[in-house]
Enzyme design. Structure first.
Site, PDB file in Angstrom:
ATOM      1  N   TYR A   1       0.842  -1.206   0.000  1.00  0.00           N
ATOM      2  CA  TYR A   1       0.000   0.000   0.000  1.00  0.00           C
ATOM      3  C   TYR A   1       0.879   1.259   0.000  1.00  0.00           C
ATOM      4  O   TYR A   1       0.667   2.182  -0.795  1.00  0.00           O
ATOM      5  CB  TYR A   1      -0.962  -0.021   1.198  1.00  0.00           C
ATOM      6  CG  TYR A   1      -1.617   1.315   1.431  1.00  0.00           C
ATOM      7  CD1 TYR A   1      -2.631   1.768   0.591  1.00  0.00           C
ATOM      8  CD2 TYR A   1      -1.183   2.162   2.466  1.00  0.00           C
ATOM      9  CE1 TYR A   1      -3.209   3.022   0.777  1.00  0.00           C
ATOM     10  CE2 TYR A   1      -1.748   3.411   2.653  1.00  0.00           C
ATOM     11  CZ  TYR A   1      -2.756   3.837   1.811  1.00  0.00           C
ATOM     12  OH  TYR A   1      -3.316   5.084   1.986  1.00  0.00           O
TER      13      TYR A   1
ATOM     14  N   TYR B   1     -13.486  12.082  -0.085  1.00  0.00           N
ATOM     15  CA  TYR B   1     -13.599  11.950   1.364  1.00  0.00           C
ATOM     16  C   TYR B   1     -14.752  12.782   1.920  1.00  0.00           C
ATOM     17  O   TYR B   1     -15.839  12.782   1.373  1.00  0.00           O
ATOM     18  CB  TYR B   1     -12.270  12.308   2.059  1.00  0.00           C
ATOM     19  CG  TYR B   1     -11.125  11.539   1.503  1.00  0.00           C
ATOM     20  CD1 TYR B   1     -11.044  10.166   1.692  1.00  0.00           C
ATOM     21  CD2 TYR B   1     -10.144  12.159   0.750  1.00  0.00           C
ATOM     22  CE1 TYR B   1     -10.007   9.441   1.171  1.00  0.00           C
ATOM     23  CE2 TYR B   1      -9.099  11.443   0.228  1.00  0.00           C
ATOM     24  CZ  TYR B   1      -9.038  10.085   0.442  1.00  0.00           C
ATOM     25  OH  TYR B   1      -8.013   9.375  -0.081  1.00  0.00           O
TER      26      TYR B   1
ATOM     27  N   VAL C   1      -2.936  13.322  -1.454  1.00  0.00           N
ATOM     28  CA  VAL C   1      -2.358  14.402  -0.638  1.00  0.00           C
ATOM     29  C   VAL C   1      -1.145  15.079  -1.267  1.00  0.00           C
ATOM     30  O   VAL C   1      -0.718  16.128  -0.792  1.00  0.00           O
ATOM     31  CB  VAL C   1      -1.959  13.941   0.789  1.00  0.00           C
ATOM     32  CG1 VAL C   1      -3.145  13.814   1.693  1.00  0.00           C
ATOM     33  CG2 VAL C   1      -1.120  12.690   0.765  1.00  0.00           C
TER      34      VAL C   1
HETATM   35  O1  DON Z   1      -2.068   6.631   3.584  1.00  0.00           O
HETATM   36  C1  DON Z   1      -1.693   7.795   3.488  1.00  0.00           C
HETATM   37  O2  DON Z   1      -1.773   8.546   4.428  1.00  0.00           O
HETATM   38  C2  DON Z   1      -1.140   8.319   2.155  1.00  0.00           C
HETATM   39  N1  DON Z   1      -0.237   7.400   1.567  1.00  0.00           N
HETATM   40  C3  DON Z   1      -2.245   8.620   1.188  1.00  0.00           C
HETATM   41  C4  DON Z   1      -3.199   9.631   1.725  1.00  0.00           C
HETATM   42  C5  DON Z   1      -3.899  10.428   0.700  1.00  0.00           C
HETATM   43  O3  DON Z   1      -3.434  10.708  -0.377  1.00  0.00           O
HETATM   44  C6  DON Z   1      -5.206  10.959   1.129  1.00  0.00           C
HETATM   45  N2  DON Z   1      -5.823  11.707   0.069  1.00  0.00           N
HETATM   46  N3  DON Z   1      -6.122  12.799  -0.090  1.00  0.00           N
END
Ligand code: DON
Length: 334
Positions: free
Chosen positions: A195, A247, A265
């Site tokens: 992941y 979200y 993000v």
């Molecule tokens: O799991 C995480 O926190 C990051 N690898 C991905 C989070 C993310 O991109 C949330 N989206 N906006």
């Protein structure tokens, strides 16, 4: 791959206008909770549209690579559905928007993650990518996302290491879904590393647009002709993007933009106008919900100007944009 025919000058000029109008938007901050992401240049800004007929329109920093982060979730979800089918996947992860943040520590009444877009659900989804070895599982993910982008992608090792070192909340989520038998205990920490790795795959705004066009084109990359995802999984994938992709901003997004989309993000947004186009935007300034501030504006602008909202009267769900000779007359009058 660039706009071969010169058609669609309307799209090109709208992209240029959006870039001009929003490039000075200074709202939002570069993500810092994954230390390596804090090094991003907040001024980068690229917008790209790829059509199911194999045309590309772009403006700004569309060659700039950045890590996919949560955008990977939607493609790995489509892969899991392609491999195992919706019934099997739905036993372990729901499709209900949670109204919660992406890293929420909540499960539904069946002890599943609410949906495949929150981290707990994304980790569960990644567990569906089986293989005899860790390497073969990773190859399946990387090869699939590369095929969706139409080029060989690679991972940013530093971002991966940075998240793996600091991602304790995701480690907790992994144990939570393991506790409820949603993922295998035997290799759950490998699944978590996969992941983190999928989140660290490097893409450009153009890659996002092509991936979007692959989903819009029923799972076949319109530039390479390669079938990447099972046609049966597209409806489910786009539905989850529509209801959960942004979200706790998903309702507002559906209302104002109305395009199935997924954000990350690091500042990317991938959008899909079914049977028509993929849209990729990149600007690392993100808001408190983890969505790119300039990206949101670009999507809202394009949706309004081109009538791309799923329920807009102009949007037939078939190819009004890609019959590009008619594009000018199809643009709603304002
Ligand atoms: O799991 C995480 O926190 C990051 N690898 C991905 C989070 C993310 O991109 C949330 N989206 N906006």
């Amino acid at each position: 791959m660039k706009n071969p025919s010169g058609k669609g000058s309307t799209i090109q000029s709208l992209l240029e206008q959006a870039h001009k109008d929003f490039r000075n938007v200074g709202e939002g901050e570069v993500a810092t909770y994954i230390p390596e992401l804090s090094k991003a240049n907040p001024d980068h800004f690229g917008i790209c549209v790829a059509t199911v007929e194999g045309e590309i329109f772009e403006v700004g920093d569309c060659d700039q690579e950045f890590t996919m982060q949560s955008i990977s979730k939607i493609l790995v979800y489509a892969l899991a559905l392609s491999l195992h089918g919706e019934k099997e996947v739905s036993l372990h992860v729901g499709v209900e928007p949670s109204g919660d943040a992406f890293n929420s520590i909540q499960l539904d009444k069946k002890n599943r993650a609410f949906n495949p877009m929150v981290n707990a659900g994304a980790i569960t989804t990644t567990a569906f990518v089986h293989g005899a070895t860790f390497e073969s599982r990773w190859a399946k993910i990387l090869d699939t996302l590369s095929a969706a982008a139409g080029r060989t992608l690679r991972m940013d090792e530093k971002v991966y290491q940075s998240e793996s070192r600091t991602g304790h909340r995701n480690r907790a989520l992994t144990w939570l879904v393991t506790n409820f038998n949603q993922i295998e205990a035997t290799n759950n920490l490998e699944t978590l590393e996969l992941y983190f790795m999928q989140c660290s795959i490097l893409v450009t705004a153009r890659d996002l647009a092509v991936m979007g066009a692959t989903l819009a084109n029923m799972g076949t990359n319109p530039f390479t002709g390669k079938n990447v995802f099972d046609v049966q999984c597209i409806q489910a994938t786009l539905s989850v993007m529509f209801t959960c992709g942004m979200y706790d901003f998903a309702g507002e997004w559906a209302f104002r933009v109305g395009i199935p989309a997924k954000s990350g993000v690091s500042g990317g947004i991938l959008g899909v106008v079914n049977r028509q186009i993929g849209i990729g935007t990149f600007s690392p300034r993100i808001d408190e919900k983890g969505n790119s501030s300039r990206g949101i504006r670009v999507f809202q602008y394009l949706s309004e100007e081109l009538g791309l909202h799923t329920f807009n009267f102009m949007n037939h769900g078939s190819s009004f944009l890609t019959g590009l000779s008619g594009v000018e007359s199809s643009v709603p009058q304002r």
